[in-house]
Scaffold this motif. Structure first.
Motif, PDB file in Angstrom:
ATOM      1  N   ASP A  21       0.823  -1.209   0.000  1.00 38.19           N
ATOM      2  CA  ASP A  21       0.000   0.000   0.000  1.00 38.19           C
ATOM      3  C   ASP A  21       0.858   1.261   0.000  1.00 38.19           C
ATOM      4  OD1 ASP A  21       0.973  -0.399   2.530  1.00 38.19           O
ATOM      5  OD2 ASP A  21      -0.869   0.150   3.577  1.00 38.19           O
ATOM      6  N   CYS A  50       1.984   1.784  -3.534  1.00 33.26           N
ATOM      7  CA  CYS A  50       0.872   2.267  -4.350  1.00 33.26           C
ATOM      8  C   CYS A  50       0.638   3.763  -4.204  1.00 33.26           C
ATOM      9  CB  CYS A  50      -0.409   1.515  -3.996  1.00 33.26           C
ATOM     10  SG  CYS A  50      -0.368  -0.230  -4.413  1.00 33.26           S
ATOM     11  N   ALA A  95       1.496  -5.376  -8.681  1.00 29.15           N
ATOM     12  CA  ALA A  95       0.440  -6.139  -9.354  1.00 29.15           C
ATOM     13  C   ALA A  95      -0.463  -6.820  -8.347  1.00 29.15           C
ATOM     14  CB  ALA A  95       1.061  -7.168 -10.298  1.00 29.15           C
ATOM     15  N   GLY A  96       0.128  -7.353  -7.268  1.00 31.58           N
ATOM     16  CA  GLY A  96      -0.667  -8.014  -6.240  1.00 31.58           C
ATOM     17  C   GLY A  96      -1.608  -7.074  -5.527  1.00 31.58           C
ATOM     18  N   GLY A 111      -3.001  -4.631  -7.042  1.00 33.46           N
ATOM     19  CA  GLY A 111      -3.922  -4.093  -8.046  1.00 33.46           C
ATOM     20  C   GLY A 111      -3.610  -2.679  -8.462  1.00 33.46           C
ATOM     21  N   ALA A 112      -2.356  -2.254  -8.283  1.00 39.17           N
ATOM     22  CA  ALA A 112      -1.971  -0.876  -8.603  1.00 39.17           C
ATOM     23  C   ALA A 112      -1.268  -0.824  -9.953  1.00 39.17           C
ATOM     24  CB  ALA A 112      -1.052  -0.321  -7.532  1.00 39.17           C
ATOM     25  N   GLU A 113      -1.690   0.093 -10.805  1.00 40.78           N
ATOM     26  CA  GLU A 113      -1.056   0.286 -12.101  1.00 40.78           C
ATOM     27  C   GLU A 113      -0.052   1.432 -11.993  1.00 40.78           C
ATOM     28  OE1 GLU A 113      -3.985   0.775 -15.103  1.00 40.78           O
ATOM     29  OE2 GLU A 113      -4.920  -1.181 -14.768  1.00 40.78           O
TER      30      GLU A 113
END
Length: 340
Positions: A198, A201, A225-226, A228-230
């Motif tokens: 986090d 991110c 990626a785990g 969910g952050a681009e």
């Protein structure tokens, strides 16, 4: 006046800053641009280095005042009902020149008209007007909703922080300082091992120093990626400060192709090729590292270009050895390597 409606919106924009090849320094400005019929209004002004009055680095009271002015809750700041739409990014002094327009109510609608270049107390629309621009009629509810959202703290933008990772922290200190000087947050770490996903991110981009091993780069990408952050991860091309700053800026703009004015920078057969989406001023700079590991920078091209594909021949001495090109225009920075 046309009765046709134009759509009104807002979008984050930047005036890229940073060190220039001649030693000067260009101020970086983040601002909110006006989007008319799905296209940034600034893109209609090809050779204009300017920002809107909705800049993120101004005091909150001034930002609020500008928004309320555009909402027509206060009187026009200039004679004849005129408002500054775009001004000087360095000093915001009207004497440097600004694009102004009459903004007025027409029933429940809001109309922007008579755009002109203004350097004094009054504009001369006949002499200095942008005659092919506007008038624009906006639906009042759509117009007010977009601007009121700014007062509620819903400021369009992206995460303007970069994480620089490298074993030799001292080498990253200068690009980090250059990024901070243009309003981009920059943090440095020797290793991202153990950094919570986090926290990763919270950055808009990650820049790996050339000494970072492949397995650590892969670990950072997996963590992002785990979660969910681009978050774009880029590899530093060379230890050249303006080049690293440009790489970070390009990464921060990832995913915003709909607002780019410059696309697809490549090098082939001794020339740089790129696509211009809308008329704009393009500056091309070569950066290289010589045989003594010294950084060299040289401006190669600076001109206003029309939409289309363009080819700029390169000066061989400027791109010999380990060389890279940076193309800049308002709101867009592109970087590519020059292969032998």
């Amino acid at each position: 006046m046309s009765a046709e409606y134009a759509t009104f919106g807002l979008a984050p924009a930047t005036r890229p800053g940073g060190p220039l090849a001649d030693g000067d320094f260009q101020v970086h400005r983040d601002f909110v641009d006006f989007v008319v019929d799905g296209r940034p209004l600034l893109h209609r002004l090809s050779d204009l280095d300017a920002v809107s009055p909705l800049a993120s680095d101004v005091p909150p009271s001034l930002f609020t005042s500008q928004v309320r002015g555009l909402l027509l809750e206060t009187g026009a700041p200039l004679p004849d009902g005129r408002y500054v739409v775009y001004g000087c990014p360095e000093c915001e002094d009207l004497a440097c020149g600004a694009v102004t327009a009459v903004i007025e109510r027409d029933g429940d609608d809001v109309v922007w008209r008579d755009f002109a270049w203004q350097t004094g107390d009054r504009a001369d629309p006949l002499r200095d007007g942008y005659h092919g621009m506007g008038p624009f009629r906006f639906r009042g509810d759509e117009y007010r909703a977009a601007l009121t959202a700014l007062l509620d703290g819903d400021l369009p933008g992206s995460r303007r922080r970069v994480l620089l990772i490298g074993a030799r922290v001292a080498l990253l200190a200068r690009p980090a300082a250059a990024l901070r000087a243009i309003g981009i947050g920059a943090d440095i770490t020797q290793s991202a091992d153990g950094v919570p996903a986090d926290e990763l991110c919270s950055y808009g981009a990650v820049l790996f120093g050339r000494s970072v091993p492949a397995h650590e780069r892969d670990a950072v990408r997996r963590a992002l990626a785990g979660a969910g952050a681009e978050v774009p991860c880029v590899d530093a091309l060379a230890p050249v400060v303006p080049l690293l700053v440009a790489q970070a800026e390009q990464a921060l703009e990832a995913g915003r192709d709909d607002h780019r004015r410059l696309m697809d920078l490549t090098v082939a057969d001794g020339a740089a090729e790129f696509e211009v989406v809308s008329p704009c001023r393009v500056r091309l700079t070569a950066h290289r590292v010589d045989r003594l590991s010294r950084a060299r920078s040289r401006d190669l091209f600076d001109a206003v270009l029309e939409p289309g594909r363009h080819r700029v021949p390169l000066d061989p001495p400027a791109v010999k050895g380990e060389a890279y090109l940076v193309a800049r225009t308002a709101g867009t920075v592109l970087v590519t390597a020059v292969r032998p």
